[in-house]
Structures are given as C-alpha cells and as structure tokens.
Design a protein around this motif. Structure first.
Motif, PDB file in Angstrom:
ATOM      1  N   LYS A   2       1.024  -1.217   0.057  1.00  0.00           N
ATOM      2  CA  LYS A   2      -0.097   0.593  -0.480  1.00  0.00           C
ATOM      3  C   LYS A   2       0.540   1.357   0.106  1.00  0.00           C
ATOM      4  O   LYS A   2       1.965   1.059  -0.830  1.00  0.00           O
ATOM      5  CB  LYS A   2      -0.551   0.004   1.057  1.00  0.00           C
ATOM      6  N   ARG A   3       0.351   1.533   0.644  1.00  0.00           N
ATOM      7  CA  ARG A   3       1.292   3.460   1.150  1.00  0.00           C
ATOM      8  C   ARG A   3       2.197   2.598   1.020  1.00  0.00           C
ATOM      9  O   ARG A   3       3.212   3.583   2.218  1.00  0.00           O
ATOM     10  CB  ARG A   3       0.529   4.233   1.898  1.00  0.00           C
ATOM     11  N   ALA A   7       5.007   7.022   7.173  1.00  0.00           N
ATOM     12  CA  ALA A   7       4.939   8.270   6.681  1.00  0.00           C
ATOM     13  C   ALA A   7       5.847   8.563   6.552  1.00  0.00           C
ATOM     14  O   ALA A   7       6.438   9.528   5.249  1.00  0.00           O
ATOM     15  CB  ALA A   7       4.453   9.310   8.027  1.00  0.00           C
ATOM     16  N   PHE A  10       7.039   7.730   2.953  1.00  0.00           N
ATOM     17  CA  PHE A  10       6.309   8.014   2.025  1.00  0.00           C
ATOM     18  C   PHE A  10       6.806   9.395   1.977  1.00  0.00           C
ATOM     19  O   PHE A  10       7.318  10.239   0.287  1.00  0.00           O
ATOM     20  CB  PHE A  10       4.669   8.593   2.859  1.00  0.00           C
ATOM     21  N   GLN A  67      -3.341   4.385  -6.034  1.00  0.00           N
ATOM     22  CA  GLN A  67      -5.035   4.150  -5.924  1.00  0.00           C
ATOM     23  C   GLN A  67      -6.285   4.235  -6.720  1.00  0.00           C
ATOM     24  O   GLN A  67      -7.077   5.022  -6.058  1.00  0.00           O
ATOM     25  CB  GLN A  67      -4.502   5.797  -4.894  1.00  0.00           C
ATOM     26  N   THR A  70      -9.499   2.010  -9.909  1.00  0.00           N
ATOM     27  CA  THR A  70     -10.951   1.572  -9.986  1.00  0.00           C
ATOM     28  C   THR A  70     -11.511   0.572 -10.573  1.00  0.00           C
ATOM     29  O   THR A  70     -10.656  -0.297 -11.314  1.00  0.00           O
ATOM     30  CB  THR A  70     -11.417   2.864  -9.993  1.00  0.00           C
ATOM     31  N   SER A  71     -12.951  -0.014 -10.494  1.00  0.00           N
ATOM     32  CA  SER A  71     -13.569  -1.158 -10.945  1.00  0.00           C
ATOM     33  C   SER A  71     -13.111  -0.809 -12.717  1.00  0.00           C
ATOM     34  O   SER A  71     -12.742  -1.998 -13.699  1.00  0.00           O
ATOM     35  CB  SER A  71     -14.643  -1.643 -10.517  1.00  0.00           C
ATOM     36  N   VAL A  72     -13.159   0.176 -12.818  1.00  0.00           N
ATOM     37  CA  VAL A  72     -13.178   0.979 -14.188  1.00  0.00           C
ATOM     38  C   VAL A  72     -11.717   0.665 -14.823  1.00  0.00           C
ATOM     39  O   VAL A  72     -11.023   0.305 -15.969  1.00  0.00           O
ATOM     40  CB  VAL A  72     -13.625   2.246 -14.591  1.00  0.00           C
ATOM     41  N   ARG A 175      -5.006  -2.312  -2.540  1.00  0.00           N
ATOM     42  CA  ARG A 175      -5.923  -3.875  -1.177  1.00  0.00           C
ATOM     43  C   ARG A 175      -3.978  -4.501  -1.099  1.00  0.00           C
ATOM     44  O   ARG A 175      -2.825  -4.169  -1.775  1.00  0.00           O
ATOM     45  CB  ARG A 175      -6.033  -4.922  -2.402  1.00  0.00           C
ATOM     46  N   ARG A 176      -4.077  -4.691   0.409  1.00  0.00           N
ATOM     47  CA  ARG A 176      -3.213  -5.498   1.072  1.00  0.00           C
ATOM     48  C   ARG A 176      -3.876  -6.885   0.892  1.00  0.00           C
ATOM     49  O   ARG A 176      -5.453  -7.142   0.565  1.00  0.00           O
ATOM     50  CB  ARG A 176      -3.076  -5.342   2.662  1.00  0.00           C
ATOM     51  N   VAL A 178      -4.425 -10.232   2.394  1.00  0.00           N
ATOM     52  CA  VAL A 178      -4.996 -10.808   3.512  1.00  0.00           C
ATOM     53  C   VAL A 178      -5.965 -11.944   3.230  1.00  0.00           C
ATOM     54  O   VAL A 178      -6.412 -11.770   2.313  1.00  0.00           O
ATOM     55  CB  VAL A 178      -5.835 -10.128   4.551  1.00  0.00           C
ATOM     56  N   VAL A 179      -5.927 -12.901   4.343  1.00  0.00           N
ATOM     57  CA  VAL A 179      -6.983 -14.016   3.556  1.00  0.00           C
ATOM     58  C   VAL A 179      -8.326 -13.534   4.272  1.00  0.00           C
ATOM     59  O   VAL A 179      -8.709 -13.093   4.390  1.00  0.00           O
ATOM     60  CB  VAL A 179      -6.077 -15.476   5.209  1.00  0.00           C
ATOM     61  N   ASP A 180      -9.524 -14.480   2.670  1.00  0.00           N
ATOM     62  CA  ASP A 180     -10.372 -14.547   2.749  1.00  0.00           C
ATOM     63  C   ASP A 180     -10.856 -13.062   2.473  1.00  0.00           C
ATOM     64  O   ASP A 180     -11.563 -12.448   3.142  1.00  0.00           O
ATOM     65  CB  ASP A 180     -11.095 -14.805   3.310  1.00  0.00           C
ATOM     66  N   ASP A 181     -10.125 -11.810   1.489  1.00  0.00           N
ATOM     67  CA  ASP A 181     -10.871 -10.542   1.439  1.00  0.00           C
ATOM     68  C   ASP A 181     -12.197 -10.795   1.110  1.00  0.00           C
ATOM     69  O   ASP A 181     -13.194 -10.332   2.200  1.00  0.00           O
ATOM     70  CB  ASP A 181      -9.668 -10.037   0.877  1.00  0.00           C
ATOM     71  N   VAL A 183     -14.542 -12.819  -0.756  1.00  0.00           N
ATOM     72  CA  VAL A 183     -15.080 -14.043  -0.128  1.00  0.00           C
ATOM     73  C   VAL A 183     -16.601 -13.821  -2.131  1.00  0.00           C
ATOM     74  O   VAL A 183     -17.666 -13.420  -1.461  1.00  0.00           O
ATOM     75  CB  VAL A 183     -16.380 -14.790   0.767  1.00  0.00           C
TER      76      VAL A 183
END
Lengths: 229, 480
Positions: A2-3, A7, A10, A67, A70-72, A175-176, A178-181, A183
């Motif tokens: 992710k980031r 900080a 970053f 960031q 998006t889905s698009v 997204r990070r 993670v298990v079962d983010d 389902v």
C-alpha cells in the motif's frame, strides 16, 4: 502493498525516489517462495490454499500509486492485457506468448507458502517488480460436484478471478493481501476439471495473492487436486 | 404491595386500543410474568386472570388462560411442564399482608391444545399478615438442578424457598431465607456462577408519577448474601440500577428475562405509564446487555444515520469506485506562505460521491471507513412492518437517498434503488449481550435461529446462520 510502509518512507519517497529504486535486492533464485512443478498433481494445503499455479511473467503496466485501481481502470487494464485462447485456455509450462511487444513465458510453479509471492517471482526471473500485471491459472480437479463452494481470495493489489470462464470475484482499490478478503457468491465446482484464472495488478509494492475454496460455513475445501496440465 | 391498592383500576384499563408505542397490538398488562413460548406462541400473564399472547413477540393481544386470579404470576418451563406461580391475598389490599403463593402446572399454555390443563400443586409459601413478609410476587429460577422461588414486597423481607422441580412442591423441610428488603416484583437469573436477584424499587401504580425502577444484586449462593456493585447488601436496601424511566415510558417494573439464545438477551417489564397510550400500563421488551458481570437495560437502536462497522473491521458500504477528495498532497508535508491561513475542508457530498454509482442494484461490501456518503446508512422506522421480540423491522437506506439494503434469495446482500417495503428490504437489529448488534432480514426462515448479515470475508458480507462463537455477525453502529 500500500503506501510504502510509513509516513517517513512516504515523505522520503518524494525526495529520494531514485535512491529507493536502487535499494531493492535482486535474487536469481525462486526459492524459497516457488519451486518448479515436478509431480502430476498436488493437494490444497491443510487450510485449503491453492499453491500450484501457472504464472505468466509480468506484463509491464506502470503505476506510481495503487490508489487509482477503480473497477473501471482495472477492468480496462486486464482487457487490454487479455490472454489469447479464450477464458479457459490452459497454457503449457514454458510456453511463450507475445504481449506488449515482449515475449513472456508461462511457469508451472508450486508456492512455498500459502500465498504466491509474485514480487519475488518477478525478481527471481529478472523481470519488472513494480507496475505490473500478472496472470495466473490453475486446474482444480474434484471427485464430486460441490455446489456450495465460495472462492475466497486476497491480493496485493487489485485482482479479478474467473472460474470456468465466469467472473467470480473482484478486488478493486489499493489492496493489501489478507486471507479471505473477498469471498465470492456461491459457485459450483464441477466433478472433474475446473479452470480458475486470476489477474493481479500492482504499482509499487509486494505483489502477491492467496486463494482457496470454502463452503457455506466458511470451512476450507481440501478434497481437491490441483494440476497445471 | 402498593400496586394492588389500585389494581382494580389497572385491570379496568386492560381494554382494546392503542396508538403508537414500542410494542404493537394491545399490550396492556400489569405485573407481566416471564414470557414463555408454547405451541408456537409467546405468553405472558399479569395481575388478574388471563394475559397476553403473541406470535412474534412484537404484536400482542389479549389472550391466554390463567385461573386462580390473584396477583403478579410467574411462569417457568421445566421438562414438559409449565409451572405457574401466583399469589392470593396480601399486597396491602384492605390493609392485609396475609397471603399465599400457589403453584399449578400445565403441559401447554395454549387453551386450544389437548395438553392444556392446569393441575393444582398447592401452596408453596405464605405470610400470616403479622410477620415481616408479604408473600406475593413470586419468581422462579431453575439453575443447577434446583428450583428456587423468591417472593415478597416492601412489607418486610424478600424471601427464598426451594421447590421440587419434579412436582413444583416445596422441598420437605425447606425454610424461607431472607434475602432482601426494599424490593418487590423480584426476578432471578443465573449466569457464570452468579445468582442475580432483581427487583423493583420506587413507587408503583401511580401512572406517570410512578417512580418504579429495576435494581439488581448478585451472590455466589442462591440464598445470598446478595450485594450490589457498591457492596451494599440487598438486605440493607442495596441494588444496582438496571432500567428506569426512559423516553415516553415511565415507571419500569417487574423484570423478566427473555433469553433468545445465540447470546441475545432481552428483558420484559411493564411501563406503569406509556405516555403515547394515555399513560396506560403496557408490556415492554428491550435489549439486555452485560457489563462487568452486571445486567444493563438498553433501548433499541434509535433511528438515525450511522456508520455500520463490522467486528471483523470494515464499514458496510456500497461496492462502488472511490471518488477522491480533491487535495494538493504537497500541503500535507510542505507549507507555503502563499497557502494562506488554514481553513476547514468540506466533506465529500452525496452528489460528488454518487456520480460513479451504477443505476439499478449495487452490491454491498466492506471497506476502510472514510467518512464518505456511500458508507452512511440511515435507519428508519417502517410503519406496519412489525417486529420480533421487542425489536421492530426497519429500513436501512444510504443516507439522503431511498437506496435500500436488501437480501437476495441466494443469501447475498445488495442495495436496490428505492425502498418499496418488500420483505427482503426490512431488517431487524438485535442488540447482543456484549453490546454489539446483529442484523437480521425479515425473511429469515426461522426467526428463532436467524440468518444474519455476516462478514464472511474481510471485505465480503453475506447472510449466514448467526454463530455466537464468532464475531462475523456482530456489528457496531457509530454516529458519523
């Protein structure tokens, strides 16, 4: 991923980006995260995670940040990097395909951990690690029809998944893993062969994913065989 | 007991009618017994003969048959029997405190059932009118293989006796034990090795001026000593507040535990005065939670706009693309004099956020809470939709819109563009005993073993059978 991680990192990235880029270690080996497939089939691990995959070498898709996933954007990116042969085509280990002016190779691999650490695969192959799209596919063999299956996936960063050619799960945004983010709604694992395919996109960060099937009660489905041919 | 000085007036008030109030129907009752489930119906009995009956615990009608008259009964099911205890005499009526607690049993509370037939057990406790006890207001507890019965009122002591669970009769040789003063309308609970003695303090039977309120003490021994959270013995007047006047309800008394299983507990009681129903005495049912080993009454979730946060971590939201807030990120790290003085930045508006929403159905998922309009849900009453055991069915919409949360036959959760009142768009919000909530679709096949909205994945919510052993079905409602 992710980031970056904090900080300070970053802030530093704004000033010292070239320095950071040079800091990544390079390994010529896939171990311990992957090993070439040497057996006809494998089983999910005790938690149901699918560890045998055909993975295509990464497609370059530069992104400074995650960031914007998006889905698009993600759908468009995967559509433009679509694989030849249709949604259920099974490539061969070692097969190469042209993509974006390059020749990319499929690798049949067993993941050493529950998750497939794509970053280290790319690094081990001497390929781009940031700003990439990975394709992964596997064959799920079942001795019975399982009507109450759910695909449970996590990925870094965004990803989309298709079971037997039908879109089954999608994870958008930064997204990070993670298990079962996510389902999926109930899907049917047919008796015999089922084809699971995923695409993962990442900008900067540690690309990886994990996937398993669970039943309605959330219990992992383990009585499966996984193959790459 | 003071209440019976005007009990005749209360009984006269138990007639049909009723405007808006918590429970629907005609829930008029005084001194309700612990609610019992029999032959698919819920029953509670009050002072005087008869009581109330309900199919869902929300809409109550006059019904049930309880012979024997008298005051303030209690009911308990043991095996295939429903024991009913009630008191005849006492209560200060005509200045007298001589009273008998009687017990009877039936195998069904449904008068139409072939198993409905009361069998008299007889007198199990009494007061002679001179001793410091008035044997009314009995309350059962069946715990650890023993059947206990508390009784009494402000005239002297609250006492405890032991009954035989096989017969309902007093255990041979058992003697009453004094366990409290300054209480009436007692009730008993057992939880985690603690015995809880609840009772009502304050003034009864004075309509909207009744100061009735429910108190509790606890003990490791059913015979006491019961003490409150300050260590004050209930034999010296102690008692931790559980519930009192609230909103339009005044004078809370006569506690009864409603254990729905799954870690969901409620309590029944009566308001001395429902200010929305001419100040009449009515049945009420509200959530009961536990804090530091003490029961605490709660109101149902108030209508309003909330962030709905999963105990798994993740705010319920429309599964739509992020709309970024316009911001020059340089300003987070570097300031220029030309930037001018700091100033508030506006929240993202619904109009800005909704530009990316598809029309028609939109899926629901869970994400990091970012104070965005697609994460804010308005809980609103749904008049006429009914409810279940004290909790109404409500609509849940995205704030500022009519886009409503809805269940699908496959167990998925979506939103539809407009609320129509359809059953799949109605939800019950049950508070759990740990203070969190579960969210239940009205159409759940079995309301007593419901499907709930559950975090089956970090980002995925779906309808599954609620499990008290998992946090997946637990949600917190926070003000934005």
């Amino acid at each position: 991923m992710k980031r970056i991680s904090c900080a300070a990192a970053f802030a530093a990235s704004l000033l010292l980006a070239p320095l950071c880029a040079r800091a990544a270690p390079v390994s010529a080996s896939l171990a311990p995260y992957f090993a070439p497939v040497t057996t006809p089939s494998a089983s999910p691990d005790q938690d149901g995670f699918l560890r045998r995959w055909l993975v295509l070498e990464p497609i370059a898709k530069p992104n400074r940040s995650n960031q914007g996933f998006t889905s698009v954007y993600v759908r468009d990116a995967f559509a433009k990097a679509a694989l030849p042969g249709g949604p259920t085509a099974i490539p061969r280990d070692g097969q190469t395909i042209p993509m974006g002016g390059q020749s990319l190779q499929w690798h049949a691999l067993d993941a050493g951990l529950f998750d497939a650490k794509l970053f280290y695969l790319a690094q081990g192959l001497g390929k781009p690690t940031y700003g990439v799209i990975f394709w992964a596919t596997t064959i799920i063999e079942s001795d019975r029809e399982i009507a109450d299956a759910h695909l449970a996936v996590g990925s870094n960063s965004a990803s989309m998944w298709w079971l037997n050619g039908a879109e089954t799960a999608a994870l958008f945004g930064d997204r990070r893993m993670v298990v079962d983010d996510a389902v999926s709604p109930r899907v049917t694992l047919h008796k015999g062969r089922n084809i699971l395919r995923g695409a993962i996109i990442n900008g900067p960060g540690l690309s990886d994913f994990c996937a398993r099937f669970v039943d309605d009660a959330g219990r992992p489905i383990t009585d499966l065989r996984i193959a790459t041919r | 007991m003071k209440k019976h000085l005007i009990s005749a007036l209360c009984l006269a008030a138990l007639a049909a009618g009723g405007a808006k109030a918590q429970l629907e129907g005609e829930p008029f009752i005084h001194d309700p017994s612990t609610i019992a489930f029999s032959d698919g119906q819920y029953y509670t009995f009050g002072t005087g003969e008869g009581g109330l009956v309900s199919a869902d615990g929300w809409t109550w009608h006059k019904g049930g048959v309880r012979p024997g008259g008298g005051v303030a009964p209690d009911t308990i099911r043991i095996g295939d029997r429903y024991y009913v205890a009630y008191a005849v005499g006492g209560g200060g009526m005509n200045g007298g405190h001589a009273s008998n607690v009687k017990v009877m049993w039936t195998k069904s509370l449904n008068p139409k059932s072939p198993d409905f037939a009361y069998h008299d057990v007889g007198i199990v406790a009494s007061s002679d009118g001179k001793e410091p006890c008035d044997a009314i207001d009995p309350a059962f507890l069946y715990a650890d293989g023993h059947l206990w019965l508390s009784y009494g009122t402000y005239f002297g002591y609250i006492r405890m006796v032991e009954l035989d669970p096989a017969t309902g009769q007093r255990v041979a040789g058992n003697q009453p034990v004094d366990i409290a003063i300054d209480l009436e309308a007692t009730a008993l609970m057992y939880r985690d090795g603690w015995y809880y003695l609840l009772g009502t303090q304050g003034t009864c039977c004075d309509g909207p001026n009744s100061t009735y309120n429910i108190r509790v003490g606890r003990s490791r021994n059913p015979l006491g000593p019961y003490v409150d959270n300050f260590g004050v013995p209930m034999l010296k007047g102690g008692g931790k507040l559980v519930w009192g006047a609230h909103g339009r309800g005044l004078g809370a008394g006569h506690f009864g535990l409603v254990d729905l299983g799954d870690g969901v507990e409620k309590f029944s009681f009566h308001w001395e005065a429902d200010m929305d129903r001419s100040g009449r005495s009515v049945l009420a049912i509200l959530p009961l939670i536990w804090k530091n080993g003490w029961p605490v009454g709660q109101e149902n979730l108030r209508p309003g706009t909330y962030e709905i946060q999963s105990e798994r971590g993740g705010a319920l939201e429309l599964a739509v693309d992020e709309v970024r807030l316009p911001f020059d990120f340089r300003k987070s790290w570097f300031r220029n004099p030309a930037d001018g003085p700091d100033k508030p930045l506006p929240d993202q508006t619904l109009e800005e956020n909704s530009k990316v929403w598809p029309k028609g159905q939109i899926a629901v998922d869970m994400g990091d809470y970012m104070v965005r309009p697609h994460q804010h849900w308005t809980i609103s009453p749904a008049p006429g939709a009914g409810g279940y055991m004290g909790a109404p069915y409500v609509k849940i919409t995205i704030a500022g819109t009519e886009r409503a949360l809805a269940a699908t036959p496959a167990g998925e959760v979506i939103t539809v563009p407009a609320f129509t009142g359809a059953s799949e768009q109605l939800w019950r919000i049950d508070q759990l005993s740990d203070g969190t909530y579960r969210i239940i679709p009205r159409g759940t096949p079995d309301p007593r073993a419901p499907l709930v909205l559950a975090a089956v994945g970090r980002s995925t919510a779906r309808l599954v059978r609620f499990s008290p052993d998992s946090d997946a079905g637990r949600w917190t409602f926070r003000l934005p």
